[in-house]
Design an enzyme around this catalytic site. Sequence first.
Site, PDB file in Angstrom:
ATOM      1  N   ASP A  58      17.166  11.628  32.353  1.00 28.91           N
ATOM      2  CA  ASP A  58      18.030  11.672  31.283  1.00 28.91           C
ATOM      3  C   ASP A  58      18.919  10.384  30.921  1.00 28.91           C
ATOM      4  OD1 ASP A  58      21.015  12.294  31.252  1.00 28.91           O
ATOM      5  OD2 ASP A  58      20.385  14.366  32.184  1.00 28.91           O
ATOM      6  N   ASP A 113      15.386   7.824  27.103  1.00 31.83           N
ATOM      7  CA  ASP A 113      15.891   8.517  26.294  1.00 31.83           C
ATOM      8  C   ASP A 113      14.642   8.861  25.295  1.00 31.83           C
ATOM      9  OD1 ASP A 113      16.644   8.863  23.578  1.00 31.83           O
ATOM     10  OD2 ASP A 113      16.771   6.461  22.789  1.00 31.83           O
ATOM     11  N   VAL A 114      15.113  10.602  25.254  1.00 35.79           N
ATOM     12  CA  VAL A 114      14.191  11.229  24.418  1.00 35.79           C
ATOM     13  C   VAL A 114      13.174  11.541  23.487  1.00 35.79           C
ATOM     14  CG1 VAL A 114      14.151  13.390  26.251  1.00 35.79           C
ATOM     15  CG2 VAL A 114      16.077  13.247  24.106  1.00 35.79           C
ATOM     16  N   ASN A 164      13.811  20.066  28.430  1.00 31.86           N
ATOM     17  CA  ASN A 164      14.988  20.785  28.531  1.00 31.86           C
ATOM     18  C   ASN A 164      16.014  19.769  27.477  1.00 31.86           C
ATOM     19  OD1 ASN A 164      17.534  22.621  29.625  1.00 31.86           O
ATOM     20  ND2 ASN A 164      17.971  20.323  30.196  1.00 31.86           N
ATOM     21  N   TYR A 196      21.873  24.138  14.905  1.00 33.58           N
ATOM     22  CA  TYR A 196      21.363  23.405  16.075  1.00 33.58           C
ATOM     23  C   TYR A 196      20.279  25.012  16.028  1.00 33.58           C
ATOM     24  CZ  TYR A 196      21.173  25.068  20.644  1.00 33.58           C
ATOM     25  OH  TYR A 196      20.820  25.303  22.278  1.00 33.58           O
ATOM     26  N   LYS A 213      16.270  24.472  17.400  1.00 35.33           N
ATOM     27  CA  LYS A 213      15.575  25.396  18.284  1.00 35.33           C
ATOM     28  C   LYS A 213      14.250  26.216  18.054  1.00 35.33           C
ATOM     29  CE  LYS A 213      18.036  23.959  21.513  1.00 35.33           C
ATOM     30  NZ  LYS A 213      17.134  23.267  22.575  1.00 35.33           N
ATOM     31  N   VAL A 253      25.336  30.569  28.015  1.00 31.80           N
ATOM     32  CA  VAL A 253      25.335  30.204  29.938  1.00 31.80           C
ATOM     33  C   VAL A 253      26.432  29.533  30.151  1.00 31.80           C
ATOM     34  CG1 VAL A 253      24.689  29.254  31.956  1.00 31.80           C
ATOM     35  CG2 VAL A 253      23.153  30.328  29.917  1.00 31.80           C
ATOM     36  N   THR A 265      27.913  26.755  30.730  1.00 33.48           N
ATOM     37  CA  THR A 265      28.185  25.930  31.304  1.00 33.48           C
ATOM     38  C   THR A 265      28.737  24.580  30.602  1.00 33.48           C
ATOM     39  OG1 THR A 265      26.093  24.802  29.835  1.00 33.48           O
ATOM     40  CG2 THR A 265      25.823  25.059  32.291  1.00 33.48           C
TER      41      THR A 265
END
Length: 263
Positions: A39, A61-62, A88, A157, A161, A192, A194
Amino acid sequence: MSVFDLTGRTALVTGAAQGLGEGMAKALAAAGATVMIGDVQESGAETAAALGDGHGFVKLDVTDDDSWAAACTATVEQLGGLDILVNNAGIEITSLLTEVESEQIRKMLEVNVLGTTLGLKHGLRTMRPGGAAGKGGSIINVASVAATIAFPGIAVYSATKSAVDRLTKVAAMEAGKLGTGVRVNCIYPGLVPTAMGAGLANDVAEIGLFASAEEAVGAVVELTPAGRLGTVEDMADAVVFLASDASRFVTGAGLPVDGGMGM
């Protein structure tokens, strides 16, 4: 031994300092895996510590090639291998198409598409024969129910995806054809509650698509045959399934974990 037992396997989970990623890391650890939290947030170290002894944290850092290479190397060197990679990390910025800004588009493309692509690149390199881990394994990408439905306010978004879904299928084909021993699948989480999920509900209300966040959530539930929102555990258990021998003949699949919303 249960086909869901992950004892002796090592996992790298991105975006795992909080939210869905944290839940996935916990579930993998509970199933017996040793987990590396990847992360950009330093709080990922606390998440790793909470999992118990033997787990680890690496700043990742993805969107950065070198950061990915370092994270995979650290996972192999510190934890002894890499058998499971969960891509993720993701970002959602709500906007009407008429109002979306180029920088918002770029940010979602970089984290969601570039980040997942680089994860596939370095995960496959590490897991394939001759790689630093070299035992094959399982890569699980996190797409979204947004890839399968037309929900207002999240066009970009949704597009990113959908790209994750396509990346998954091509990666699975390449991995199989090249004999890497790596299975590649993705999940489509439903909404969800979150921080990200709650933020989406607030945002779509703020831009005028719903009268309130509560109305937005109600609309999602109404579209969901299961009649409720998803939970972190719902998503995490699906990841454990795809990481385990229970899914040994599953690759290139997109698993809806959305209560039927996207059917």
